[in-house]
Scaffold this motif. Structure first.
Motif, PDB file in Angstrom:
ATOM      1  N   TYR A  20     -24.533   0.827 -20.277  1.00 37.73           N
ATOM      2  CA  TYR A  20     -25.159   2.151 -20.232  1.00 37.73           C
ATOM      3  C   TYR A  20     -24.322   3.022 -19.300  1.00 37.73           C
ATOM      4  N   PRO A  21     -23.707   4.102 -19.808  1.00 33.89           N
ATOM      5  CA  PRO A  21     -22.708   4.811 -19.010  1.00 33.89           C
ATOM      6  C   PRO A  21     -23.267   5.433 -17.728  1.00 33.89           C
ATOM      7  N   SER A  22     -22.536   5.264 -16.633  1.00 33.38           N
ATOM      8  CA  SER A  22     -23.002   5.799 -15.351  1.00 33.38           C
ATOM      9  C   SER A  22     -23.058   7.328 -15.393  1.00 33.38           C
ATOM     10  N   THR A  23     -22.209   7.932 -16.244  1.00 33.86           N
ATOM     11  CA  THR A  23     -22.186   9.394 -16.343  1.00 33.86           C
ATOM     12  C   THR A  23     -23.420   9.955 -17.049  1.00 33.86           C
ATOM     13  N   ALA A  24     -24.299   9.079 -17.553  1.00 34.03           N
ATOM     14  CA  ALA A  24     -25.552   9.567 -18.152  1.00 34.03           C
ATOM     15  C   ALA A  24     -26.459  10.171 -17.074  1.00 34.03           C
ATOM     16  N   ALA A  25     -26.303   9.698 -15.829  1.00 33.69           N
ATOM     17  CA  ALA A  25     -27.179  10.160 -14.743  1.00 33.69           C
ATOM     18  C   ALA A  25     -27.047  11.665 -14.565  1.00 33.69           C
ATOM     19  N   GLY A  26     -28.187  12.332 -14.543  1.00 32.30           N
ATOM     20  CA  GLY A  26     -28.192  13.779 -14.344  1.00 32.30           C
ATOM     21  C   GLY A  26     -27.865  14.575 -15.598  1.00 32.30           C
ATOM     22  N   ARG A  27     -27.508  13.894 -16.676  1.00 33.36           N
ATOM     23  CA  ARG A  27     -27.105  14.631 -17.876  1.00 33.36           C
ATOM     24  C   ARG A  27     -28.067  14.463 -19.037  1.00 33.36           C
ATOM     25  N   VAL A  28     -28.775  13.343 -19.104  1.00 25.69           N
ATOM     26  CA  VAL A  28     -29.672  13.115 -20.246  1.00 25.69           C
ATOM     27  C   VAL A  28     -31.016  12.592 -19.754  1.00 25.69           C
ATOM     28  N   ALA A  29     -31.957  12.533 -20.688  1.00 28.63           N
ATOM     29  CA  ALA A  29     -33.249  11.920 -20.435  1.00 28.63           C
ATOM     30  C   ALA A  29     -33.275  10.534 -21.073  1.00 28.63           C
ATOM     31  N   ALA A  30     -34.303   9.772 -20.730  1.00 26.67           N
ATOM     32  CA  ALA A  30     -34.571   8.523 -21.430  1.00 26.67           C
ATOM     33  C   ALA A  30     -35.949   8.665 -22.080  1.00 26.67           C
ATOM     34  N   GLY A  31     -36.192   7.871 -23.120  1.00 22.55           N
ATOM     35  CA  GLY A  31     -37.481   7.921 -23.811  1.00 22.55           C
ATOM     36  C   GLY A  31     -38.445   6.935 -23.179  1.00 22.55           C
ATOM     37  N   THR A  32     -39.552   7.432 -22.646  1.00 18.26           N
ATOM     38  CA  THR A  32     -40.540   6.557 -21.990  1.00 18.26           C
ATOM     39  C   THR A  32     -41.854   6.634 -22.766  1.00 18.26           C
ATOM     40  N   PRO A  33     -42.816   5.786 -22.412  1.00 15.00           N
ATOM     41  CA  PRO A  33     -44.120   5.862 -23.101  1.00 15.00           C
ATOM     42  C   PRO A  33     -44.767   7.239 -22.945  1.00 15.00           C
ATOM     43  N   ALA A  34     -44.330   8.007 -21.929  1.00 13.48           N
ATOM     44  CA  ALA A  34     -44.895   9.343 -21.720  1.00 13.48           C
ATOM     45  C   ALA A  34     -43.947  10.439 -22.202  1.00 13.48           C
ATOM     46  N   GLY A  35     -42.887  10.060 -22.939  1.00 12.95           N
ATOM     47  CA  GLY A  35     -41.929  11.051 -23.431  1.00 12.95           C
ATOM     48  C   GLY A  35     -40.673  11.088 -22.577  1.00 12.95           C
ATOM     49  N   ALA A  36     -39.899  12.166 -22.724  1.00 13.07           N
ATOM     50  CA  ALA A  36     -38.602  12.266 -22.060  1.00 13.07           C
ATOM     51  C   ALA A  36     -38.760  12.338 -20.547  1.00 13.07           C
ATOM     52  N   ARG A  37     -37.965  11.526 -19.827  1.00 14.88           N
ATOM     53  CA  ARG A  37     -37.905  11.581 -18.366  1.00 14.88           C
ATOM     54  C   ARG A  37     -36.448  11.527 -17.951  1.00 14.88           C
TER      55      ARG A  37
ATOM     56  N   HIS B  36     -38.960   8.891 -28.778  1.00 18.11           N
ATOM     57  CA  HIS B  36     -39.658   8.865 -27.485  1.00 18.11           C
ATOM     58  C   HIS B  36     -39.046   9.852 -26.496  1.00 18.11           C
ATOM     59  N   GLY B  37     -38.197  10.740 -27.021  1.00 15.82           N
ATOM     60  CA  GLY B  37     -37.570  11.728 -26.133  1.00 15.82           C
ATOM     61  C   GLY B  37     -36.168  11.349 -25.690  1.00 15.82           C
ATOM     62  N   GLU B  38     -35.673  10.201 -26.194  1.00 15.12           N
ATOM     63  CA  GLU B  38     -34.329   9.752 -25.806  1.00 15.12           C
ATOM     64  C   GLU B  38     -33.264  10.477 -26.645  1.00 15.12           C
ATOM     65  N   PRO B  39     -32.014  10.498 -26.164  1.00 10.09           N
ATOM     66  CA  PRO B  39     -30.927  11.055 -26.974  1.00 10.09           C
ATOM     67  C   PRO B  39     -30.545  10.089 -28.091  1.00 10.09           C
ATOM     68  N   THR B  40     -29.982  10.631 -29.156  1.00 11.30           N
ATOM     69  CA  THR B  40     -29.335   9.754 -30.138  1.00 11.30           C
ATOM     70  C   THR B  40     -27.992   9.314 -29.537  1.00 11.30           C
ATOM     71  N   PRO B  41     -27.327   8.316 -30.138  1.00  8.39           N
ATOM     72  CA  PRO B  41     -26.001   7.940 -29.616  1.00  8.39           C
ATOM     73  C   PRO B  41     -25.058   9.143 -29.556  1.00  8.39           C
ATOM     74  N   THR B  42     -25.109  10.003 -30.554  1.00  7.61           N
ATOM     75  CA  THR B  42     -24.200  11.160 -30.539  1.00  7.61           C
ATOM     76  C   THR B  42     -24.617  12.179 -29.481  1.00  7.61           C
ATOM     77  N   ASP B  43     -25.935  12.390 -29.303  1.00  7.64           N
ATOM     78  CA  ASP B  43     -26.381  13.279 -28.207  1.00  7.64           C
ATOM     79  C   ASP B  43     -25.840  12.768 -26.869  1.00  7.64           C
ATOM     80  N   LEU B  44     -25.971  11.455 -26.662  1.00 14.45           N
ATOM     81  CA  LEU B  44     -25.492  10.868 -25.409  1.00 14.45           C
ATOM     82  C   LEU B  44     -23.979  11.000 -25.303  1.00 14.45           C
ATOM     83  N   GLY B  45     -23.284  10.717 -26.404  1.00 16.89           N
ATOM     84  CA  GLY B  45     -21.829  10.874 -26.413  1.00 16.89           C
ATOM     85  C   GLY B  45     -21.430  12.298 -26.039  1.00 16.89           C
TER      86      GLY B  45
END
Ligand SMILES: *Cc1c(COP(=O)(O)O)cnc(C)c1O
Length: 352
Positions: free
Chosen positions: A265-282, A314-323
């Motif tokens: 899981y790329p370290s550069t994701a921090a501060g740039r994307v959300a993750a999908g949680t049971p309560a939606g994007a965080r 669940h509010g997460e990015p797709t692989p391309t969104d993350l890319g």
């Protein structure tokens, strides 16, 4: 301990490959299985492809192509397009693979390998139409085709296809490549070759531009639900794999999940994307070697699932969104996932 998995949705794979095949018809779609089928696993992808009606698979190296051929068990044709030594070419043709041949010396090795194995090698001759990656240069193409025709007359090879690879960076460049390709096919026919299939395009050009489809297209990304970086959404396809991590700790600062950059899981994701949680994007706040910190939600508990990339449900990015968020293409987040992260296959590929 990795708390998580790469979860592969078999039904989604089948639906994607069906959508690709429907779009390309009457051209056939070869499902590209390089890089362990874009990290999803060759065996399962071939199984899903067969359910979706795919009759062609292809990859770069011989071992994974042989693996695909074993999984297909005679129900599909499989191409390996890397230039390999003669002993490996012999294993390939003995195992029923077809070979991409974009090098004059390689044609000689493949013919020798076929004779040693006592079979006819089915080959796909590659013309270099401008990418300069592999492929016979136009000025040497006529002699190359004559040589292939000579080998055909001995029974050592059969030219099943003519192909090339294009940049898909601009329509104008692709159009120039297509003209060069058509000229090369004409030269091959003058040399007496009768290829069953011409193949030029990968996902993007094949999807958008019918004139690039010929008899066969080679599709990787779109079969897996990966759209092109900075490209449009593709109707009928969605990501077939999700990177899912489990919550290992909840404290006042947030939620810790058991997956980090060592797991892929790329370290550069921090501060740039959300993750999908049971309560939606965080928000993803930090990514360490073996863990990541996610902004909390009410009721967060150890064992909850957090989706790091996936379909977006669940509010997460797709692989391309993350890319895109980290400045790369959509294949990259998948290919980074460590071999140690378990692949878990859900749903059924059964024909419906
Ligand atoms: C990877 C690859 C493809 C598939 O490209 P996508 O853009 O993923 O569809 C097609 N042809 C060749 C030669 C490749 O290496």
């Amino acid at each position: 301990m990795i708390a998580g998995e790469l979860r592969v949705d078999r039904a989604r794979l089948v639906a994607n490959i069906r959508a690709v095949r429907a779009r390309m018809a009457p051209a056939e779609a070869l499902v590209v299985i390089k890089d362990d089928a874009y990290a999803l696993g060759v065996d399962e992808v071939v199984a899903a492809g067969l359910v979706a009606g795919a009759r062609w698979f292809g990859g770069i190296d011989v071992p994974s192509a042989l693996r695909a051929a074993r999984a297909a068990d005679g129900r599909a044709r499989v191409i390996a397009w890397m230039t390999v030594p003669e002993d490996e070419a012999r294993r390939a043709v003995a195992g029923g693979l077809e070979l991409g041949v974009g090098d004059e010396d390689y044609l000689e090795r493949v013919a020798a390998a076929a004779r040693a194995a006592g079979v006819t090698a089915r080959v796909h001759l590659k013309i270099d139409t401008g990418l300069h990656r592999n492929g016979v240069r136009p000025e040497r193409w006529r002699a190359f085709c004559a040589r292939a025709a000579a080998w055909e007359s001995t029974g050592a090879v059969r030219v099943a296809g003519i192909w090339s690879h294009i940049a898909e960076a601009s329509d104008a460049e692709d159009d120039a490549s297509r003209s060069a390709f058509d000229a090369a096919v004409a030269v091959a026919r003058e040399a007496g070759l009768r290829p069953e299939v011409r193949h030029l395009a990968a996902s993007a050009a094949a999807w958008a531009r019918p004139e690039f489809r010929y008899e066969l297209v080679r599709v990787g990304a779109f079969c897996y639900g990966i759209r092109s970086a900075d490209g449009p959404e593709i109707a009928g396809i969605a990501p077939a794999a999700s990177l899912v991590a489990r919550v290992t700790e909840v404290d006042d600062d947030g939620v810790i999940v058991g997956m980090g950059f060592v797991d892929g899981y790329p370290s550069t994701a921090a501060g740039r994307v959300a993750a999908g949680t049971p309560a939606g994007a965080r928000a993803v706040e930090a990514v360490d070697a073996f863990a990541a910190r996610i902004a909390s939600w009410p009721g967060a508990a150890v064992g909850d699932e957090v989706v790091l990339f996936g379909t977006g449900a669940h509010g997460e990015p797709t692989p391309t969104d993350l890319g895109e968020a980290i400045g790369t293409v959509g294949e990259e987040p998948l290919l980074r996932v460590s071999r140690l992260v378990p692949r878990v296959y859900v749903g059924s590929a059964a024909a419906r």
